[in-house]
Design a protein around this motif. Structure first.
Motif, PDB file in Angstrom:
ATOM      1  N   ASP A   1       0.823  -1.220   0.000  1.00  0.00           N
ATOM      2  CA  ASP A   1       0.000   0.000   0.000  1.00  0.00           C
ATOM      3  C   ASP A   1       0.851   1.261   0.000  1.00  0.00           C
ATOM      4  OD1 ASP A   1      -2.355  -1.386  -0.130  1.00  0.00           O
ATOM      5  OD2 ASP A   1      -2.889  -1.139   1.987  1.00  0.00           O
TER       6      ASP A   1
ATOM      7  N   LEU B   1       1.896   1.588  -3.530  1.00  0.00           N
ATOM      8  CA  LEU B   1       0.733   1.936  -4.357  1.00  0.00           C
ATOM      9  C   LEU B   1       0.299   3.387  -4.135  1.00  0.00           C
ATOM     10  CD1 LEU B   1      -1.376  -1.310  -3.897  1.00  0.00           C
ATOM     11  CD2 LEU B   1      -0.497  -0.453  -6.086  1.00  0.00           C
TER      12      LEU B   1
ATOM     13  N   LYS C   1      -1.107   4.489  -1.397  1.00  0.00           N
ATOM     14  CA  LYS C   1      -2.307   4.516  -0.564  1.00  0.00           C
ATOM     15  C   LYS C   1      -1.985   4.913   0.878  1.00  0.00           C
ATOM     16  CE  LYS C   1      -5.321   1.212  -1.041  1.00  0.00           C
ATOM     17  NZ  LYS C   1      -5.895  -0.170  -1.068  1.00  0.00           N
TER      18      LYS C   1
ATOM     19  N   SER D   1       3.443  -8.863  -4.825  1.00  0.00           N
ATOM     20  CA  SER D   1       2.351  -9.403  -5.637  1.00  0.00           C
ATOM     21  C   SER D   1       1.731 -10.639  -4.992  1.00  0.00           C
ATOM     22  CB  SER D   1       2.860  -9.759  -7.042  1.00  0.00           C
ATOM     23  OG  SER D   1       3.209  -8.589  -7.764  1.00  0.00           O
TER      24      SER D   1
ATOM     25  N   GLU E   1      -4.055  -6.354  -5.004  1.00  0.00           N
ATOM     26  CA  GLU E   1      -4.130  -5.055  -5.681  1.00  0.00           C
ATOM     27  C   GLU E   1      -2.778  -4.682  -6.286  1.00  0.00           C
ATOM     28  OE1 GLU E   1      -5.545  -0.411  -4.897  1.00  0.00           O
ATOM     29  OE2 GLU E   1      -5.544  -1.854  -3.245  1.00  0.00           O
ATOM     30  N   PHE E   2      -1.691  -4.936  -5.552  1.00  0.00           N
ATOM     31  CA  PHE E   2      -0.361  -4.662  -6.095  1.00  0.00           C
ATOM     32  C   PHE E   2      -0.115  -5.522  -7.332  1.00  0.00           C
ATOM     33  CE2 PHE E   2       4.167  -4.983  -6.615  1.00  0.00           C
ATOM     34  CZ  PHE E   2       4.646  -3.718  -6.284  1.00  0.00           C
ATOM     35  N   LYS E   3      -0.504  -6.787  -7.269  1.00  0.00           N
ATOM     36  CA  LYS E   3      -0.314  -7.694  -8.403  1.00  0.00           C
ATOM     37  C   LYS E   3      -1.042  -7.182  -9.634  1.00  0.00           C
ATOM     38  CE  LYS E   3      -0.819 -12.529  -9.785  1.00  0.00           C
ATOM     39  NZ  LYS E   3      -1.254 -13.887  -9.347  1.00  0.00           N
ATOM     40  N   THR E   4      -2.232  -6.657  -9.435  1.00  0.00           N
ATOM     41  CA  THR E   4      -3.037  -6.167 -10.556  1.00  0.00           C
ATOM     42  C   THR E   4      -2.510  -4.848 -11.112  1.00  0.00           C
ATOM     43  OG1 THR E   4      -5.027  -7.233  -9.694  1.00  0.00           O
ATOM     44  CG2 THR E   4      -5.345  -5.428 -11.261  1.00  0.00           C
ATOM     45  N   LYS E   5      -2.162  -3.926 -10.223  1.00  0.00           N
ATOM     46  CA  LYS E   5      -1.807  -2.573 -10.659  1.00  0.00           C
ATOM     47  C   LYS E   5      -0.337  -2.409 -11.040  1.00  0.00           C
ATOM     48  CE  LYS E   5      -5.492  -0.090  -8.245  1.00  0.00           C
ATOM     49  NZ  LYS E   5      -5.819   0.978  -7.267  1.00  0.00           N
ATOM     50  N   ILE E   6       0.566  -3.183 -10.421  1.00  0.00           N
ATOM     51  CA  ILE E   6       1.996  -3.032 -10.702  1.00  0.00           C
ATOM     52  C   ILE E   6       2.604  -4.346 -11.189  1.00  0.00           C
ATOM     53  CG2 ILE E   6       4.261  -2.513  -9.710  1.00  0.00           C
ATOM     54  CD1 ILE E   6       2.958  -0.466  -7.912  1.00  0.00           C
TER      55      ILE E   6
ATOM     56  N   ILE F   1       3.916   3.662  -9.494  1.00  0.00           N
ATOM     57  CA  ILE F   1       2.864   4.675  -9.371  1.00  0.00           C
ATOM     58  C   ILE F   1       3.385   5.926  -8.672  1.00  0.00           C
ATOM     59  CG2 ILE F   1       0.630   5.170  -8.269  1.00  0.00           C
ATOM     60  CD1 ILE F   1      -0.105   2.229  -8.717  1.00  0.00           C
TER      61      ILE F   1
END
Length: 348
Positions: free
Chosen positions: A127, A130, A132, A175, A180-185, A194
């Motif tokens: 996070d 990301l 966040k 990941s 979420e990290f796996k999907t976005k990065i 990011i």
């Protein structure tokens, strides 16, 4: 202290060429790639030069660049902390073998926080990367660290700017612990970050974290120790918070299934086990199966064979994990089966 002196002697500029012989000559080898194993390759090269008179010129330029250079045949071997897939190896006529194992750690620059005091988890680090979690006193961090005084300070994320096996290990761990990290990065040697600022090599990341108050980064353990950086504890798959230690790197590697993994491409992040360090990795060597210069190819093999037999103590001193004898035997068998000269004769 001898270890501190040794590590300090390895400081180099980011992406600089590391020449480990006083003068290159016909028997000298060339290699390029991962910064993760640089300290131990430097020590092995120094000792091998003293023992044999043959040198190693190694460019510590990151795994991505090392893969590119071996594919282009501009070096005798490439080095990567991200294993290539069997299909990638076959497409390029390459073979791959493990050389050394070690750990990646998260490091921070926070006033009043001592090395190893701060506790973090994969989801929390994810996070942060990301964007966040942006403050050090965020409730998610505070909940992991009761009694630790955390300032309302902005977090500056530091990441690698170059193609990096260290980044692969770090992003692979994140990941595995954050969907979420796996999907976005995702997990790779080079990702689209990011937030944050980049540094070239472990050296560049370490320098940025040291320079920027409130920062967090990730480096190989030897670089963190060399720079007396404030590492964090990390929570492993079994739920235990650990300090980085070569015994915990060994624990993560204990259940590696080398024979069942094509090209020895074992990934050791987020391994089960109460003492498994969560970001443990293997550094791999890449060579062309068909050796246009058989003498150079033979010298590379001789160097790593010598290192496997004589370099274990130096590896342990620098907090790396030498390959088990059983794995060395598998590597030697792989050399015999795969590395050939122009006439198709085995070079080992």
């Amino acid at each position: 202290m001898r270890l501190k002196q040794l590590i300090s002697s390895l400081v180099v500029g980011a992406a600089a060429v590391m020449a480990f012989s006083s003068a290159a000559h016909a028997a000298d080898m060339t290699g390029a790639g991962a910064t993760f194993p640089y300290p131990i390759y430097a020590k092995w090269a120094e000792s091998y030069k003293a023992a044999t008179g043959n040198g190693l010129n190694y460019q510590s330029v990151g795994s991505g660049a090392g893969i590119k250079q071996i594919k282009a045949k501009t070096v005798d071997f490439g080095a990567s902390d991200m294993p290539l897939s069997a299909s990638d190896l076959d497409a390029e006529g390459l073979m791959q073998f493990p050389a050394i194992m070690g750990g990646v750690v998260t490091v921070v620059n926070l006033d009043g926080i001592t090395p190893g005091q701060l506790k973090l988890t994969g989801p929390v680090v994810a996070d942060i990367y990301l964007g966040k979690i942006t403050k050090w006193n965020d409730p998610a961090i505070a909940a992991l660290n009761p009694g630790v005084k955390l300032a309302a300070e902005d977090i500056t994320v530091v990441h690698r700017a170059d193609g990096s096996g260290t980044s692969f290990l770090f992003t692979d761990f994140l990941s595995k612990t954050s969907p979420e990290f796996k999907t976005k990065i995702g997990a790779s040697t080079a990702v689209k970050w990011i937030v944050g600022v980049g540094g070239k090599g472990n050296e560049g990341v370490a320098a940025n974290v040291q320079r920027i108050k409130g920062s967090i980064g990730y480096v190989e353990w030897a670089y963190a120790k060399k720079n007396k950086m404030s590492h964090t504890q990390l929570k492993n798959k079994d739920g235990n918070f650990l300090q980085p230690d070569d015994e915990f790197f060994k624990a993560a590697a204990a259940n590696a299934e080398w024979t069942k993994t094509p090209g020895f491409g074992v990934v050791l992040t987020d391994q089960a086990g109460k003492n498994s360090w969560p970001i443990t990795g293997v550094s791999f060597i890449l060579m062309h199966k068909a050796q246009a210069d058989a003498a150079k190819g033979k010298e590379v093999v001789k160097f790593f064979d010598w290192a496997f037999k004589n370099g274990g103590a130096a590896a342990t001193e620098l907090d790396y994990v030498p390959l088990p004898a059983s794995v060395v035997k598998l590597v030697q068998d792989s050399w015999k089966a795969n590395l050939k000269d122009a006439a198709g004769k085995a070079i080992y």
